[in-house]
Design a protein around this motif. Structure first.
Motif, mmCIF file in Angstrom:
data_model
loop_
_atom_site.group_PDB
_atom_site.id
_atom_site.type_symbol
_atom_site.label_atom_id
_atom_site.label_comp_id
_atom_site.label_asym_id
_atom_site.label_seq_id
_atom_site.Cartn_x
_atom_site.Cartn_y
_atom_site.Cartn_z
ATOM 1 N N GLY A 197 25.999 38.540 2.772
ATOM 2 C CA GLY A 197 26.572 37.218 2.984
ATOM 3 C C GLY A 197 27.107 36.952 4.379
ATOM 4 N N LEU A 198 26.769 37.800 5.349
ATOM 5 C CA LEU A 198 27.262 37.617 6.718
ATOM 6 C C LEU A 198 26.127 37.136 7.619
ATOM 7 C CD1 LEU A 198 29.314 40.916 6.905
ATOM 8 C CD2 LEU A 198 30.268 38.619 6.801
ATOM 9 N N THR A 199 26.309 35.979 8.223
ATOM 10 C CA THR A 199 25.362 35.471 9.210
ATOM 11 C C THR A 199 26.116 35.216 10.509
ATOM 12 O OG1 THR A 199 25.665 33.183 8.489
ATOM 13 C CG2 THR A 199 23.864 34.428 7.466
ATOM 14 N N ARG A 200 25.390 35.266 11.617
ATOM 15 C CA ARG A 200 26.036 35.218 12.928
ATOM 16 C C ARG A 200 26.915 33.981 13.135
ATOM 17 N NH1 ARG A 200 22.654 34.501 18.162
ATOM 18 N NH2 ARG A 200 23.504 32.428 18.097
ATOM 19 N N ASP A 201 26.399 32.825 12.834
ATOM 20 C CA ASP A 201 27.146 31.607 13.153
ATOM 21 C C ASP A 201 27.852 30.968 11.966
ATOM 22 O OD1 ASP A 201 26.697 31.583 15.942
ATOM 23 O OD2 ASP A 201 24.656 30.896 15.599
ATOM 24 N N MET A 202 28.022 31.724 10.883
ATOM 25 C CA MET A 202 28.754 31.167 9.747
ATOM 26 C C MET A 202 30.235 30.976 10.139
ATOM 27 S SD MET A 202 29.143 34.402 7.171
ATOM 28 C CE MET A 202 30.751 35.147 7.078
ATOM 29 N N SER A 210 20.649 43.226 10.804
ATOM 30 C CA SER A 210 20.798 41.817 10.450
ATOM 31 C C SER A 210 20.443 41.577 8.984
ATOM 32 C CB SER A 210 19.913 40.960 11.355
ATOM 33 O OG SER A 210 20.098 39.604 11.089
ATOM 34 N N GLN A 211 19.384 42.218 8.520
ATOM 35 C CA GLN A 211 18.976 42.067 7.114
ATOM 36 C C GLN A 211 20.074 42.554 6.172
ATOM 37 O OE1 GLN A 211 15.588 44.446 5.965
ATOM 38 N NE2 GLN A 211 15.154 43.145 4.205
ATOM 39 N N VAL A 212 20.685 43.691 6.503
ATOM 40 C CA VAL A 212 21.764 44.230 5.670
ATOM 41 C C VAL A 212 22.970 43.287 5.702
ATOM 42 C CG1 VAL A 212 23.426 46.121 5.430
ATOM 43 C CG2 VAL A 212 21.010 46.631 5.847
ATOM 44 N N LEU A 213 23.350 42.825 6.880
ATOM 45 C CA LEU A 213 24.497 41.917 6.988
ATOM 46 C C LEU A 213 24.238 40.632 6.206
ATOM 47 C CD1 LEU A 213 25.313 42.405 10.778
ATOM 48 C CD2 LEU A 213 26.649 43.245 8.848
ATOM 49 N N ASN A 214 23.028 40.079 6.348
ATOM 50 C CA ASN A 214 22.677 38.859 5.622
ATOM 51 C C ASN A 214 22.717 39.077 4.110
ATOM 52 O OD1 ASN A 214 20.149 37.553 7.955
ATOM 53 N ND2 ASN A 214 22.343 37.694 8.126
ATOM 54 N N TYR A 229 31.520 39.315 14.392
ATOM 55 C CA TYR A 229 30.331 40.141 14.607
ATOM 56 C C TYR A 229 29.462 39.352 15.580
ATOM 57 C CZ TYR A 229 31.076 43.471 10.718
ATOM 58 O OH TYR A 229 31.541 44.459 9.886
ATOM 59 N N SER A 230 29.294 39.858 16.788
ATOM 60 C CA SER A 230 28.612 39.117 17.845
ATOM 61 C C SER A 230 27.102 39.046 17.648
ATOM 62 C CB SER A 230 28.904 39.774 19.196
ATOM 63 O OG SER A 230 28.197 41.000 19.291
ATOM 64 N N LYS A 231 26.467 38.255 18.517
ATOM 65 C CA LYS A 231 25.014 38.119 18.516
ATOM 66 C C LYS A 231 24.339 39.488 18.614
ATOM 67 C CE LYS A 231 21.314 36.106 21.298
ATOM 68 N NZ LYS A 231 21.008 35.300 22.481
ATOM 69 N N PHE A 259 23.811 41.373 15.446
ATOM 70 C CA PHE A 259 22.720 40.840 14.619
ATOM 71 C C PHE A 259 21.338 41.030 15.246
ATOM 72 C CE2 PHE A 259 26.374 38.726 12.811
ATOM 73 C CZ PHE A 259 26.066 38.650 11.466
ATOM 74 N N GLU A 260 21.243 41.601 16.455
ATOM 75 C CA GLU A 260 19.955 41.725 17.138
ATOM 76 C C GLU A 260 18.986 42.681 16.442
ATOM 77 O OE1 GLU A 260 20.720 42.636 21.245
ATOM 78 O OE2 GLU A 260 21.077 40.525 21.731
ATOM 79 N N SER A 261 19.487 43.744 15.856
ATOM 80 C CA SER A 261 18.613 44.680 15.146
ATOM 81 C C SER A 261 18.155 44.024 13.843
ATOM 82 C CB SER A 261 19.378 45.968 14.836
ATOM 83 O OG SER A 261 18.802 46.648 13.742
ATOM 84 N N PRO A 262 16.835 43.911 13.629
ATOM 85 C CA PRO A 262 16.356 43.286 12.387
ATOM 86 C C PRO A 262 16.878 44.001 11.134
ATOM 87 C CG PRO A 262 14.559 43.501 13.950
ATOM 88 C CD PRO A 262 15.733 44.248 14.532
ATOM 89 N N LYS A 263 16.924 45.327 11.172
ATOM 90 C CA LYS A 263 17.396 46.085 10.008
ATOM 91 C C LYS A 263 18.870 45.795 9.739
ATOM 92 C CE LYS A 263 17.297 50.782 8.187
ATOM 93 N NZ LYS A 263 16.863 52.149 8.486
#
Length: 163
Positions: free
Chosen positions: A37-42, A30-34, A19-21, A24-28
């Motif tokens: 348990g998904l973060t960009r650079d994990m 990104s919040q759902v992905l986080n 999942y590219s940068k 994760f650019e959309s705050p909404k």
């Protein structure tokens, strides 16, 4: 094609974000992905992919269950060609990224509907859809998704010049 030594073989690679940068650019989003348990650079969102067509051709010549190939995959390496910065083939995987964004955004919107709506998906449904899409993208990177000819599709599709 000449076989490459270990240091030369492993020197031609780049790290691919599943999942590219941009995802994760959309705050909404990104919040759902986080939240799931998904973060960009994990580590689980990255795969090392070779940039050398010669290496990929060597890997393509051995069976998927060969110990060398399975060890690569288990160690976080993919077996498809990485051409992410090559703008001649869609550079930086815009198609893949846009596909992911559209799906994830539509799932988020559906999770916000009334539970009585037939298009509604629960939080568990949203979580597993996002995780399954991530797994599908990883399967592309490691060569498990194959085209009609049996050649791995990879993150940018196949290219007869490379396989």
């Amino acid at each position: 094609m000449a076989r490459m030594s270990g240091p030369q073989f492993f020197g031609e690679f780049e790290s691919e974000h599943l999942y590219s940068k941009k995802v994760f650019e959309s705050p909404k989003r990104s919040q759902v992905l986080n939240k799931f348990g998904l973060t960009r650079d994990m580590m689980g969102n990255r795969r090392s992919l070779f940039t050398s067509a010669d290496i990929i051709n060597q890997l393509a010549s051995i069976p998927d269950d060969h110990p060398f190939k399975t060890t690569l995959i288990e160690s976080g390496w993919g077996t498809v060609l990485h051409r992410g910065g090559d703008t001649n083939v869609g550079g930086f995987q815009e198609g893949k990224t846009q596909f992911q964004i559209e799906l994830i955004d539509s799932w988020i919107a559906r999770s916000e509907l009334s539970s009585a709506d037939p298009l509604y998906i629960s939080q568990d449904g949203l979580k597993y859809a996002i995780i399954d899409l991530h797994k599908f993208t990883d399967d592309l990177a490691i060569g498990r998704i194959k085209g009609a000819t049996g050649v791995p599709l990879g993150v940018l599709g196949t290219d007869k010049d490379f396989l």
